[in-house]
Design a protein around this motif. Structure first.
Motif, PDB file in Angstrom:
ATOM      1  N   ARG A  31       0.837  -1.215   0.000  1.00 41.65           N
ATOM      2  CA  ARG A  31       0.000   0.000   0.000  1.00 41.65           C
ATOM      3  C   ARG A  31       0.861   1.250   0.000  1.00 41.65           C
ATOM      4  N   GLU A  32       1.871   1.281   0.860  1.00 43.28           N
ATOM      5  CA  GLU A  32       2.732   2.462   0.945  1.00 43.28           C
ATOM      6  C   GLU A  32       3.488   2.687  -0.364  1.00 43.28           C
ATOM      7  N   ALA A  33       3.954   1.621  -1.003  1.00 38.22           N
ATOM      8  CA  ALA A  33       4.662   1.767  -2.274  1.00 38.22           C
ATOM      9  C   ALA A  33       3.743   2.317  -3.358  1.00 38.22           C
ATOM     10  N   GLN A  34       2.492   1.896  -3.331  1.00 39.35           N
ATOM     11  CA  GLN A  34       1.526   2.428  -4.299  1.00 39.35           C
ATOM     12  C   GLN A  34       1.285   3.914  -4.038  1.00 39.35           C
ATOM     13  N   GLU A  65      -0.312  -5.387  -8.706  1.00 34.25           N
ATOM     14  CA  GLU A  65      -0.224  -6.469  -9.689  1.00 34.25           C
ATOM     15  C   GLU A  65       1.126  -6.523 -10.407  1.00 34.25           C
ATOM     16  N   ASP A  66       1.959  -5.510 -10.207  1.00 27.79           N
ATOM     17  CA  ASP A  66       3.282  -5.475 -10.826  1.00 27.79           C
ATOM     18  C   ASP A  66       4.383  -5.964  -9.886  1.00 27.79           C
ATOM     19  N   ILE A  67       3.985  -6.549  -8.748  1.00 24.43           N
ATOM     20  CA  ILE A  67       4.931  -6.946  -7.703  1.00 24.43           C
ATOM     21  C   ILE A  67       4.905  -8.458  -7.517  1.00 24.43           C
ATOM     22  N   VAL A 113      11.267  -7.849  -3.299  1.00 28.95           N
ATOM     23  CA  VAL A 113      10.303  -8.105  -4.370  1.00 28.95           C
ATOM     24  C   VAL A 113      10.945  -7.843  -5.731  1.00 28.95           C
ATOM     25  N   LEU A 114      10.435  -8.533  -6.741  1.00 29.44           N
ATOM     26  CA  LEU A 114      10.738  -8.224  -8.131  1.00 29.44           C
ATOM     27  C   LEU A 114       9.552  -7.469  -8.698  1.00 29.44           C
ATOM     28  N   ILE A 115       9.823  -6.428  -9.461  1.00 38.03           N
ATOM     29  CA  ILE A 115       8.729  -5.622 -10.000  1.00 38.03           C
ATOM     30  C   ILE A 115       8.862  -5.523 -11.520  1.00 38.03           C
ATOM     31  N   ASN A 116       7.714  -5.350 -12.154  1.00 40.45           N
ATOM     32  CA  ASN A 116       7.666  -5.151 -13.603  1.00 40.45           C
ATOM     33  C   ASN A 116       6.597  -4.100 -13.892  1.00 40.45           C
ATOM     34  N   PRO A 117       6.914  -2.821 -13.621  1.00 38.53           N
ATOM     35  CA  PRO A 117       5.897  -1.760 -13.769  1.00 38.53           C
ATOM     36  C   PRO A 117       5.432  -1.636 -15.218  1.00 38.53           C
ATOM     37  N   ARG A 118       4.129  -1.620 -15.389  1.00 40.41           N
ATOM     38  CA  ARG A 118       3.558  -1.465 -16.734  1.00 40.41           C
ATOM     39  C   ARG A 118       3.273  -0.015 -17.071  1.00 40.41           C
TER      40      ARG A 118
END
Length: 198
Positions: free
Chosen positions: A80-83, A91-93, A115-120
């Motif tokens: 939540r804080e990262a968002q 959904e990108d985490i 975490v691994l992230i893939n921001p769209r």
């Protein structure tokens, strides 16, 4: 370091055994240690906190914050804080694992989630909380011989880590958490440090 190499080393080794004094009445908080792959190399996302914040103003940090009553658990707090802070969508985490809880002098107990992230979509900072979002190649912060430690006497938090990177100085809880990540990934060299004092 590639995604494959990192995951292999992170999952191969058990977490380092860390002994800390039991401190009561610390408030729970959580952060993400967000990694993304670019051209075959993992990078770390960090933020510089706004100078107007009450706690840790202007410092370099991970996205995250204190737990709220409506958070399901501490992982939900970190997501939540990262968002809120950098616009990272849940959904990108992809959760990789967690590190040891980390106490800080502002009376929080921080739980770091790797975490691994893939921001769209491009990350967007919250101008009230975040002055800047920036990235660091993961290899630059995983070498313990680039870490400095300042030892404190007669204080419950007995050492503070510093990791210089270009014109920045990563220190405090952020550097301490990165040190623990480095010791987890490279346990064979975990006792290397460069003291700032005797």
């Amino acid at each position: 370091m590639t995604r494959h190499d990192f995951l292999r080393r992170f999952q191969l080794h058990p977490a380092p055994n860390i002994q800390r004094p039991l401190i009561k009445r610390l408030r729970p908080a959580a952060v993400l240690v967000p990694l993304f792959e670019d051209n075959g190399e993992l990078h770390l996302i960090l933020t510089q906190r706004s100078a107007q914040l009450r706690h840790h103003a202007g410092q370099i940090s991970f996205p995250g914050g204190r737990q709220e009553p409506h958070d399901r658990d501490l992982y939900a707090t970190a997501v939540r804080e990262a968002q809120e802070e950098i616009g990272l969508q849940p959904e990108d985490i992809t959760l990789v694992g967690q590190l040891h809880d980390y106490p800080v002098m502002s009376n929080f107990l921080i739980r770091p989630y790797v975490v691994l992230i893939n921001p769209r979509q491009p990350l967007q900072r919250d101008h009230r909380e975040v002055a800047e979002i920036f990235t660091v190649p993961l290899r630059e912060v995983l070498h313990q011989n680039k870490h400095y430690v300042y030892r404190l006497r007669r204080f419950i938090y007995d050492q503070v880590y510093f990791i210089p990177y270009q014109q920045r100085n990563i220190w405090g809880a952020t550097a301490g958490i990165l040190r623990e990540l480095a010791d987890h990934v490279y346990p064979e060299r975990q006792f290397i440090y460069r003291p700032l004092n005797d």
